[in-house]
Design a protein around this motif. Structure first.
Motif, PDB file in Angstrom:
ATOM      1  N   ILE A 128       0.817  -1.204   0.000  1.00  0.00           N
ATOM      2  CA  ILE A 128       0.000   0.000   0.000  1.00  0.00           C
ATOM      3  C   ILE A 128       0.850   1.253   0.000  1.00  0.00           C
ATOM      4  O   ILE A 128       0.362   2.333   0.244  1.00  0.00           O
ATOM      5  N   ALA A 129       2.138   1.094  -0.259  1.00  0.00           N
ATOM      6  CA  ALA A 129       3.053   2.226  -0.441  1.00  0.00           C
ATOM      7  C   ALA A 129       3.173   3.094   0.801  1.00  0.00           C
ATOM      8  O   ALA A 129       3.427   4.290   0.694  1.00  0.00           O
ATOM      9  N   VAL A 130       2.998   2.493   1.943  1.00  0.00           N
ATOM     10  CA  VAL A 130       3.271   3.177   3.207  1.00  0.00           C
ATOM     11  C   VAL A 130       4.640   2.705   3.677  1.00  0.00           C
ATOM     12  O   VAL A 130       4.905   1.506   3.703  1.00  0.00           O
ATOM     13  N   PRO A 131       5.534   3.627   4.061  1.00  0.00           N
ATOM     14  CA  PRO A 131       6.877   3.215   4.495  1.00  0.00           C
ATOM     15  C   PRO A 131       6.827   2.159   5.592  1.00  0.00           C
ATOM     16  O   PRO A 131       6.100   2.285   6.568  1.00  0.00           O
ATOM     17  N   GLY A 132       7.589   1.095   5.394  1.00  0.00           N
ATOM     18  CA  GLY A 132       7.655   0.051   6.388  1.00  0.00           C
ATOM     19  C   GLY A 132       6.545  -0.977   6.312  1.00  0.00           C
ATOM     20  O   GLY A 132       6.520  -1.924   7.116  1.00  0.00           O
ATOM     21  N   TYR A 133       5.643  -0.837   5.339  1.00  0.00           N
ATOM     22  CA  TYR A 133       4.489  -1.739   5.293  1.00  0.00           C
ATOM     23  C   TYR A 133       4.922  -3.175   5.034  1.00  0.00           C
ATOM     24  O   TYR A 133       4.451  -4.110   5.690  1.00  0.00           O
ATOM     25  N   CYS A 134       5.787  -3.382   4.062  1.00  0.00           N
ATOM     26  CA  CYS A 134       6.227  -4.743   3.745  1.00  0.00           C
ATOM     27  C   CYS A 134       6.928  -5.381   4.942  1.00  0.00           C
ATOM     28  O   CYS A 134       6.765  -6.585   5.203  1.00  0.00           O
ATOM     29  N   LEU A 135       7.706  -4.598   5.661  1.00  0.00           N
ATOM     30  CA  LEU A 135       8.371  -5.116   6.854  1.00  0.00           C
ATOM     31  C   LEU A 135       7.335  -5.585   7.883  1.00  0.00           C
ATOM     32  O   LEU A 135       7.457  -6.678   8.451  1.00  0.00           O
ATOM     33  N   ARG A 136       6.315  -4.750   8.089  1.00  0.00           N
ATOM     34  CA  ARG A 136       5.298  -5.125   9.082  1.00  0.00           C
ATOM     35  C   ARG A 136       4.514  -6.361   8.647  1.00  0.00           C
ATOM     36  O   ARG A 136       4.169  -7.210   9.469  1.00  0.00           O
ATOM     37  N   ARG A 137       4.264  -6.472   7.352  1.00  0.00           N
ATOM     38  CA  ARG A 137       3.555  -7.658   6.852  1.00  0.00           C
ATOM     39  C   ARG A 137       4.411  -8.909   7.053  1.00  0.00           C
ATOM     40  O   ARG A 137       3.909  -9.973   7.405  1.00  0.00           O
ATOM     41  N   PHE A 138       5.694  -8.792   6.825  1.00  0.00           N
ATOM     42  CA  PHE A 138       6.595  -9.935   7.005  1.00  0.00           C
ATOM     43  C   PHE A 138       6.638 -10.338   8.470  1.00  0.00           C
ATOM     44  O   PHE A 138       6.546 -11.524   8.808  1.00  0.00           O
ATOM     45  N   GLN A 139       6.759  -9.336   9.335  1.00  0.00           N
ATOM     46  CA  GLN A 139       6.854  -9.623  10.763  1.00  0.00           C
ATOM     47  C   GLN A 139       5.545 -10.189  11.320  1.00  0.00           C
ATOM     48  O   GLN A 139       5.558 -10.919  12.314  1.00  0.00           O
ATOM     49  N   ALA A 140       4.435  -9.868  10.660  1.00  0.00           N
ATOM     50  CA  ALA A 140       3.136 -10.361  11.127  1.00  0.00           C
ATOM     51  C   ALA A 140       2.910 -11.825  10.781  1.00  0.00           C
ATOM     52  O   ALA A 140       1.971 -12.440  11.286  1.00  0.00           O
ATOM     53  N   GLY A 141       3.746 -12.391   9.913  1.00  0.00           N
ATOM     54  CA  GLY A 141       3.619 -13.800   9.594  1.00  0.00           C
ATOM     55  C   GLY A 141       2.905 -14.048   8.280  1.00  0.00           C
ATOM     56  O   GLY A 141       2.500 -13.129   7.586  1.00  0.00           O
ATOM     57  N   PRO A 142       2.712 -15.326   7.926  1.00  0.00           N
ATOM     58  CA  PRO A 142       2.191 -15.683   6.603  1.00  0.00           C
ATOM     59  C   PRO A 142       0.700 -15.446   6.406  1.00  0.00           C
ATOM     60  O   PRO A 142       0.236 -15.405   5.269  1.00  0.00           O
ATOM     61  N   ALA A 143      -0.067 -15.277   7.472  1.00  0.00           N
ATOM     62  CA  ALA A 143      -1.521 -15.258   7.340  1.00  0.00           C
ATOM     63  C   ALA A 143      -2.035 -14.150   6.434  1.00  0.00           C
ATOM     64  O   ALA A 143      -3.039 -14.310   5.765  1.00  0.00           O
ATOM     65  N   GLY A 144      -1.369 -13.008   6.405  1.00  0.00           N
ATOM     66  CA  GLY A 144      -1.883 -11.892   5.633  1.00  0.00           C
ATOM     67  C   GLY A 144      -1.424 -11.836   4.188  1.00  0.00           C
ATOM     68  O   GLY A 144      -1.787 -10.910   3.467  1.00  0.00           O
TER      69      GLY A 144
END
Length: 132
Positions: A102-118
């Protein structure tokens, strides 16, 4: 619809190297976080590495830092995972995955850290077996 197809798995001895490839639908790199996950028998799926839509930011699981490298070749529509100094504990099915960025800084990092479910899109997986 994002389509992902992994290849490059195999059997190697400890200390060896493999390079996994993931063929990606056209234009996916421009709008998606891309990642590699793995799942060993009897264990939960876990994140290995991720790269953001622009390719400028990568993140790795602590267990693979310094040994694995994630990269992408937009001209070939391919995501890679270079795995060096492989250990028996790296044995698992490896999956390529994508989720809309979604082009918010750090979004991909947060998605990775949140695990595979999302992560909404997955390949079929490629097996990596490391023998001691």
């Amino acid at each position: 619809q994002v389509q992902l197809v992994e290849s490059g798995g195999g059997s190697v001895q400890a200390g060896g190297s493999l390079r996994l490839s993931c063929a990606v639908s056209t234009y996916t790199y421009r709008t998606y976080c891309m990642g590699w996950f793995r799942q060993a028998p009897g264990k939960e799926r876990e994140g290995v590495a991720s790269i953001n839509a622009g390719g400028g930011t990568t993140v790795y699981a602590d267990s693979v830092k310094g040994r694995f490298t994630i990269s992408q070749d937009s001209a070939k529509n391919t995501l890679y995972l270079q795995m060096n100094s492989l250990k028996p504990e790296d044995t698992a099915m490896y999956y390529c995955a994508a989720v809309a960025d979604i082009a918010v800084p750090g979004y991909c990092l947060r998605r990775f850290q949140a695990g595979p479910a999302g992560w909404g899109y997955w390949g079929q997986g490629t097996q990596v077996t490391v023998s001691s």
